[in-house]
Design an enzyme around this catalytic site. Sequence first.
Site, PDB file in Angstrom:
ATOM      1  N   HIS A 166       0.893  -0.990   0.006  1.00 41.99           N
ATOM      2  CA  HIS A 166      -0.404   0.093   0.415  1.00 41.99           C
ATOM      3  C   HIS A 166       0.942   1.243  -0.146  1.00 41.99           C
ATOM      4  O   HIS A 166       1.827   1.499   0.781  1.00 41.99           O
ATOM      5  CB  HIS A 166      -0.707  -0.016   0.990  1.00 41.99           C
ATOM      6  CG  HIS A 166      -1.941   0.990   1.211  1.00 41.99           C
ATOM      7  ND1 HIS A 166      -3.059   1.242   0.457  1.00 41.99           N
ATOM      8  CD2 HIS A 166      -1.519   1.940   1.361  1.00 41.99           C
ATOM      9  CE1 HIS A 166      -3.879   2.118   0.859  1.00 41.99           C
ATOM     10  NE2 HIS A 166      -3.155   2.960   1.264  1.00 41.99           N
ATOM     11  N   HIS A 205      -1.278   2.196  11.453  1.00 38.92           N
ATOM     12  CA  HIS A 205      -0.076   3.486  11.936  1.00 38.92           C
ATOM     13  C   HIS A 205       0.404   3.739  12.971  1.00 38.92           C
ATOM     14  O   HIS A 205      -0.821   4.136  13.413  1.00 38.92           O
ATOM     15  CB  HIS A 205      -0.256   4.123  10.472  1.00 38.92           C
ATOM     16  CG  HIS A 205       0.505   5.420   9.904  1.00 38.92           C
ATOM     17  ND1 HIS A 205       0.730   6.374   9.216  1.00 38.92           N
ATOM     18  CD2 HIS A 205       2.192   4.490   9.910  1.00 38.92           C
ATOM     19  CE1 HIS A 205       1.530   6.265   9.137  1.00 38.92           C
ATOM     20  NE2 HIS A 205       2.963   6.030   9.552  1.00 38.92           N
ATOM     21  N   GLU A 217      -2.409  13.751  11.454  1.00 43.11           N
ATOM     22  CA  GLU A 217      -3.475  13.429  10.494  1.00 43.11           C
ATOM     23  C   GLU A 217      -5.113  14.077  11.747  1.00 43.11           C
ATOM     24  O   GLU A 217      -5.513  13.229  11.771  1.00 43.11           O
ATOM     25  CB  GLU A 217      -3.360  12.162  10.125  1.00 43.11           C
ATOM     26  CG  GLU A 217      -2.353  11.556  10.047  1.00 43.11           C
ATOM     27  CD  GLU A 217      -2.383  10.396   9.962  1.00 43.11           C
ATOM     28  OE1 GLU A 217      -3.253   9.257   9.489  1.00 43.11           O
ATOM     29  OE2 GLU A 217      -0.819   9.690   9.597  1.00 43.11           O
ATOM     30  N   HIS A 245      -5.992  11.957  14.717  1.00 44.98           N
ATOM     31  CA  HIS A 245      -4.829  10.981  15.047  1.00 44.98           C
ATOM     32  C   HIS A 245      -3.373  11.711  15.227  1.00 44.98           C
ATOM     33  O   HIS A 245      -3.055  12.084  14.279  1.00 44.98           O
ATOM     34  CB  HIS A 245      -4.783   9.679  14.391  1.00 44.98           C
ATOM     35  CG  HIS A 245      -6.372   9.454  13.716  1.00 44.98           C
ATOM     36  ND1 HIS A 245      -6.677   8.339  12.713  1.00 44.98           N
ATOM     37  CD2 HIS A 245      -7.406   9.022  14.793  1.00 44.98           C
ATOM     38  CE1 HIS A 245      -7.992   7.971  12.996  1.00 44.98           C
ATOM     39  NE2 HIS A 245      -8.107   8.455  14.360  1.00 44.98           N
ATOM     40  N   HIS A 274      -4.234   4.097  14.835  1.00 46.54           N
ATOM     41  CA  HIS A 274      -4.757   3.737  13.911  1.00 46.54           C
ATOM     42  C   HIS A 274      -5.051   3.614  13.120  1.00 46.54           C
ATOM     43  O   HIS A 274      -3.850   2.631  12.611  1.00 46.54           O
ATOM     44  CB  HIS A 274      -5.109   5.120  13.769  1.00 46.54           C
ATOM     45  CG  HIS A 274      -3.954   6.171  12.370  1.00 46.54           C
ATOM     46  ND1 HIS A 274      -2.551   7.057  13.748  1.00 46.54           N
ATOM     47  CD2 HIS A 274      -3.895   6.295  11.696  1.00 46.54           C
ATOM     48  CE1 HIS A 274      -1.607   7.054  12.211  1.00 46.54           C
ATOM     49  NE2 HIS A 274      -2.448   7.308  10.940  1.00 46.54           N
TER      50      HIS A 274
END
Length: 473
Positions: free
Chosen positions: A303, A346, A352, A376, A382
Amino acid sequence: MEQKSTNECADFPANLEYQSGFGNHFSSETIAGALPQDQNSPLLCPYGLYAEQISGTSFTAPRKTNQRSWLYRIKPSVTHEPFKPRVPSHEKLASEFNQSNSSATPTQLRWKPVEFPNSPTDFIDGLHTVCGAGSSYLRHGYAIHMYSANKSMDNCAFCNADGDFLIVPQKGRLWITTECGRLEVSPGEIVVLPQGFRFTVNLPDGPSRGYVAEVFGSHFQLPDLGPIGANGLAAPRDFLVPSAWFEESSHPGYTIVQKFGGELFTAKQDFSPFNVVAWHGNYVPFKYDLSKFCPYNTVLFDHSDPSINTVLTAPTDKPGVALLDFVIFPPRWLVAEHTFRPPYYHRNCMSEFMGLIYGGYEAKADGFLPGGASLHSCMTPHGPDTKTYEATVLRGNEAGPQRIADTMAFMFESCLIPRVCQWALESPSVDPDYYQCWIGLRSHFTRETANGPRSDLQNGQDNNKAGTGGHDA
């Protein structure tokens, strides 16, 4: 010039003309010959206009980053009464973040969509700060706001002396009049209103809401493309800048509302600030249609990091570290093989803040709604919720290409750790059960391999390496 249709209105025309480009030196005039030739500030400007410069950077900033525009107006903007603190004051705006007005929390936070106000509320009064870091006084930091309004601004204009606004409408169009001209901004588009410009916001669709990122001491720019090459992401030609427009009628009691250090001040004048007949320069408001973004993604495995879909960035002095990035998660194809395709779990040195304009978000099966938000912060864990994880694993390695459609999520990401305003923590929109979306994640750990159980493991260590503490000799 590019044209955009709107519904006919006494104030906004059926078609607005725009200029295209990012970082260009633009010029526009409503009357032929209104722009002075050969110099910026002649003794007498054409048509008896006043020359006025607005500087977005210091005079001595490097030429490649220097931003300023010259406005040729009927009366200069200095023609107003003294500023006074606005009455009533606005208790939910902040541009300095400390223990007196905000709290530090590493907890994952999520807000449900903000309700529309019951009483008449314009863009200014409907704006409230959620979180931020730094200080507008020190020219370093950012603030994240949300707005919810149901009334157009009347006989007044807003000026933000603290920083640049990046506005993300979620519901309801915005008809924005600036000193450079007019812009129509719909959900799915964004608009940047640079520090110092005066503007007014009308709501042609009635109740409207959205998100606002504000940066102190920096300006938004296009990210470098690196090995992507010369094309991709947000194309410079898709950014639209207004064409000159002016009004010259008298406006007794017109009010300039100035945000200065997070506080609001007002000054009276007898004319509209939108009296600019012509202008030129590279310090201008602009808008962008997010559907024109050209996203990139992995085509084989794993990803990609979300930075691959950065639309705009406000940089710091440290290369590669953003004061604030604006990143989107638009419709796109997922084709990675034998890969967990949703965003990975993560912990990030960056913080974020996410919002959702429409549709759903691929990492949250429930609870993250259009008009809602999540935060977050630095190093707060998260990732996908339980339902998303289980559904993804259930599809297995043979999952074919999948198109994510009818969605537009975004992220404001910053290197600075945000403090959260008290009213945001106490808001009825806070989702107190947000953490529950991960509680159902269970252990899938097994000592068995694809070929059966391993017999050479003891207390989690490889018996063959017991004599060396499990490490290679």
